[in-house]
Design a protein around this motif. Sequence first.
Motif, PDB file in Angstrom:
ATOM      1  N   GLN A  45       0.841  -1.205   0.000  1.00  0.00           N
ATOM      2  CA  GLN A  45       0.000   0.000   0.000  1.00  0.00           C
ATOM      3  C   GLN A  45       0.874   1.253   0.000  1.00  0.00           C
ATOM      4  O   GLN A  45       0.628   2.201  -0.752  1.00  0.00           O
ATOM      5  CB  GLN A  45      -0.916   0.009   1.227  1.00  0.00           C
ATOM      6  N   CYS A  48       2.542   1.855  -3.377  1.00  0.00           N
ATOM      7  CA  CYS A  48       1.582   2.448  -4.311  1.00  0.00           C
ATOM      8  C   CYS A  48       1.407   3.934  -4.006  1.00  0.00           C
ATOM      9  O   CYS A  48       1.383   4.776  -4.904  1.00  0.00           O
ATOM     10  CB  CYS A  48       0.234   1.729  -4.230  1.00  0.00           C
ATOM     11  N   ARG A  49       1.264   4.256  -2.719  1.00  0.00           N
ATOM     12  CA  ARG A  49       1.055   5.651  -2.310  1.00  0.00           C
ATOM     13  C   ARG A  49       2.242   6.523  -2.727  1.00  0.00           C
ATOM     14  O   ARG A  49       2.053   7.626  -3.262  1.00  0.00           O
ATOM     15  CB  ARG A  49       0.845   5.717  -0.793  1.00  0.00           C
ATOM     16  N   MET A  70       1.834   4.716 -13.833  1.00  0.00           N
ATOM     17  CA  MET A  70       1.553   3.973 -12.594  1.00  0.00           C
ATOM     18  C   MET A  70       2.048   2.528 -12.698  1.00  0.00           C
ATOM     19  O   MET A  70       1.280   1.567 -12.620  1.00  0.00           O
ATOM     20  CB  MET A  70       0.054   4.016 -12.293  1.00  0.00           C
ATOM     21  N   SER A  73       1.726   0.434  -9.253  1.00  0.00           N
ATOM     22  CA  SER A  73       0.308   0.318  -8.914  1.00  0.00           C
ATOM     23  C   SER A  73      -0.408  -0.635  -9.869  1.00  0.00           C
ATOM     24  O   SER A  73      -1.299  -1.386  -9.458  1.00  0.00           O
ATOM     25  CB  SER A  73      -0.356   1.691  -8.953  1.00  0.00           C
ATOM     26  N   LYS A 171      -7.209   1.982 -11.750  1.00  0.00           N
ATOM     27  CA  LYS A 171      -6.044   2.814 -11.430  1.00  0.00           C
ATOM     28  C   LYS A 171      -6.464   4.113 -10.750  1.00  0.00           C
ATOM     29  O   LYS A 171      -5.860   4.526  -9.748  1.00  0.00           O
ATOM     30  CB  LYS A 171      -5.260   3.127 -12.707  1.00  0.00           C
ATOM     31  N   LEU A 174      -7.723   3.378  -7.149  1.00  0.00           N
ATOM     32  CA  LEU A 174      -6.606   3.105  -6.239  1.00  0.00           C
ATOM     33  C   LEU A 174      -5.846   4.389  -5.930  1.00  0.00           C
ATOM     34  O   LEU A 174      -5.559   4.693  -4.769  1.00  0.00           O
ATOM     35  CB  LEU A 174      -5.670   2.071  -6.867  1.00  0.00           C
ATOM     36  N   ALA A 175      -5.531   5.162  -6.971  1.00  0.00           N
ATOM     37  CA  ALA A 175      -4.713   6.353  -6.787  1.00  0.00           C
ATOM     38  C   ALA A 175      -5.362   7.354  -5.838  1.00  0.00           C
ATOM     39  O   ALA A 175      -4.723   7.854  -4.898  1.00  0.00           O
ATOM     40  CB  ALA A 175      -4.444   7.011  -8.141  1.00  0.00           C
TER      41      ALA A 175
END
Length: 213
Positions: A45, A48-49, A70, A73, A171, A174-175
């Motif tokens: 996580q 990704c962040r 990305m 991600s 995407k 999530l973003a």
Amino acid sequence: DENGVGLSDEDLRAEVDTFMFGGHDTTASGISWILYCLSLYPEYQQRCREEIQGILGQRETVQWEDLGKMTYSTMFIRECLRLYPPVPGVSRQLSKPITFPDGRTLPEGSVTVISIFAIHRNPSVWKDPLVFDPSRFSPENVSGRHSHAFLPFSAGMRNCIGQQFAMNELKVALALTVLRFELSPDPANPPCKVPRITLHSKNGIHLYLKKIR
């Protein structure tokens, strides 16, 4: 069609039903399981962040050109789709007989059911299949893999017509989530998978969200 014949009311309804189902329930299932996986694996996580923060900077909206950047991600999303495919199985009716290498045959008209869920967790296809590992989808790992080992959008002539749009939706979801919230699971309410037309949780998906931005 090429002869100028339009769709009947029944044909038109079938097309609309397909677009509604394909663009709504499947994507909702995918997003739900992605959020669950984010909560389960805080180290992924955070990666990704950090990637999203590096791409967006101080912006809070995602631009079209951001989607292709990305990289990590996208790997994370694909690993989520491997373990939790929104459509766990598909069926096909054979238009002609088929003979397998071992000599077994299926006649024309047979309806075959393909378990995407089982393929994605098959130890003869995936090493340690129950281990969550986004690096499975790095370019070097993907290059040597069978083209039909990963089938979240089915494959062949009847694959998902909206798969690129769906990936973009996933995407963005999530973003914008990891940018604003830190997710953690609710140990008292683990999800109970139910393989219907789409992959659901019988008791819902319960998460804790902590606002960070």
